[in-house]
Design a protein around this motif. Structure first.
Motif, short mmCIF file in Angstrom:
data_model
loop_
_atom_site.label_atom_id
_atom_site.label_comp_id
_atom_site.label_asym_id
_atom_site.label_seq_id
_atom_site.Cartn_x
_atom_site.Cartn_y
_atom_site.Cartn_z
N THR A 139 0.81 -1.23 0.00
CA THR A 139 0.00 0.00 0.00
C THR A 139 0.84 1.27 0.00
O THR A 139 0.29 2.37 -0.04
CB THR A 139 -0.92 0.01 1.23
OG1 THR A 139 -0.12 -0.07 2.42
CG2 THR A 139 -1.88 -1.18 1.19
N LYS A 162 -7.03 2.34 0.31
CA LYS A 162 -7.89 2.13 1.48
C LYS A 162 -8.42 0.70 1.51
O LYS A 162 -8.36 0.03 2.55
CB LYS A 162 -9.05 3.13 1.47
CG LYS A 162 -10.02 2.94 2.63
CD LYS A 162 -11.17 3.92 2.54
CE LYS A 162 -12.18 3.69 3.68
NZ LYS A 162 -13.32 4.64 3.60
N HIS A 163 -8.94 0.23 0.39
CA HIS A 163 -9.48 -1.12 0.34
C HIS A 163 -8.37 -2.16 0.42
O HIS A 163 -8.55 -3.24 0.98
CB HIS A 163 -10.33 -1.32 -0.91
CG HIS A 163 -11.65 -0.62 -0.85
ND1 HIS A 163 -12.40 -0.35 -1.97
CD2 HIS A 163 -12.35 -0.14 0.20
CE1 HIS A 163 -13.52 0.27 -1.62
NE2 HIS A 163 -13.51 0.41 -0.29
N ARG A 196 -5.65 -1.85 2.17
CA ARG A 196 -5.31 -1.96 3.59
C ARG A 196 -6.35 -2.79 4.34
O ARG A 196 -6.02 -3.60 5.22
CB ARG A 196 -5.19 -0.57 4.21
CG ARG A 196 -3.92 0.18 3.81
CD ARG A 196 -3.72 1.42 4.67
NE ARG A 196 -4.77 2.41 4.46
CZ ARG A 196 -4.70 3.39 3.55
NH1 ARG A 196 -3.63 3.49 2.77
NH2 ARG A 196 -5.68 4.25 3.43
#
Length: 281
Positions: free
Chosen positions: A192, A203-204, A206
């Protein structure tokens, strides 16, 4: 990790009465992993079980195994590297892509003669129970935030049941063998640090990594009260997930149904999984 029976692979190696019995059940013995260069006496009988991470998906190409509707990766993996050692004799490779924890448990009677004599057993299990591939597809950039959030919520809710099923399977393996049982974990699929990717937002990514960590913790917990030992590969794969400059995870963006998607590359198997096993045999 694909939940598709057509991707399953079951390779059985052996001779004598045990091999004949397996042949009569429709499972033919094979010798795909025997090295022609071995000249030393082999001392450790080895059985490999598990899902597609144990069946070598992501390395080489898909090849047909001796069992109908089952395939494997043809390239080098931690399993082939162990078998290449003069100290190790891979007697049976029962890893099958798409196998859940209960599928692995159901396959044990077929390999019982080998487990009874095994001194080493390796496996991966749990990812198909959680349907990691489905989670990634729900959270890719072509999906909606709502779909991803819903999939992640269901995934988190499923973790305790996955762990309980993994524990039940490991207890059955434990009863079937006196050998050392090494349960390998799963890598974080995404790096990421480079931000959003074409496949998925940071974000997704993570959130999926966090769910993968929870799965690994659950599998590690499942080894308690058994003789199995959990081996993490998270550190080895650090900074080598999808989106990294040098990823060790395969993904074909042009074909979301590529069966090798979300599996280690050959480098991942050798520098991640095989490296994690060295010194543990």
């Amino acid at each position: 990790m694909a939940r598709n029976r057509s991707l399953r692979f079951l390779t059985l190696l052996g001779t004598g009465a045990a091999a004949l019995a397996l042949t009569l059940t429709g499972i033919a013995p094979a010798t795909a992993y025997h090295s022609p260069h071995k000249t030393h006496s082999r001392t450790i009988d080895y059985v490999n079980l598990g899902d597609s991470y144990s069946a070598g998906f992501g390395s080489g190409t898909l090849v047909a195994g001796p069992v109908p509707d089952c395939l494997q990766g043809s390239g080098p993996t931690h399993v082939t590297m162990l078998d290449a050692s003069h100290r190790v004799n891979l007697t049976v490779n029962a890893a099958c892509a798409g196998a859940t924890t209960t599928d692995i448990a159901a396959s044990l009677p077929l390999v019982a003669p080998y487990l009874a004599k095994a001194e080493l057993v390796t496996l991966t299990l749990g990812a198909n129970d959680l349907d990691i591939k489905g989670l990634v597809l729900a959270c890719n950039t072509m999906g909606t935030v709502a779909d991803c959030d819903a999939a992640l919520r269901l995934g988190r809710q499923a973790i305790p049941a996955v762990g309980a099923s993994a524990h039940a399977t490991l207890r059955k393996i434990d009863r079937a063998t006196r050998g050392k049982i090494l349960v390998l974990g799963y890598p974080r699929l995404f790096a990421t640090s480079n931000g959003d990717q074409a496949l998925i937002s940071a974000k997704h990514a993570r959130a999926l990594n966090k769910l993968g960590d929870a799965l690994n913790r659950s599998i590690k917990k499942a080894t308690k009260h058994t003789d199995a030992k959990f081996i993490s590969v998270t550190g080895a794969f650090n900074n080598h997930g999808l989106g990294a400059n040098r990823p060790w995870i395969y993904f074909n963006v042009g074909n979301l149904e590529d069966p090798f998607n979300l599996h280690p590359t050959t480098t991942g198997y050798l520098n991640g999984y095989y490296a994690a096993l060295q010194g543990r045999i």
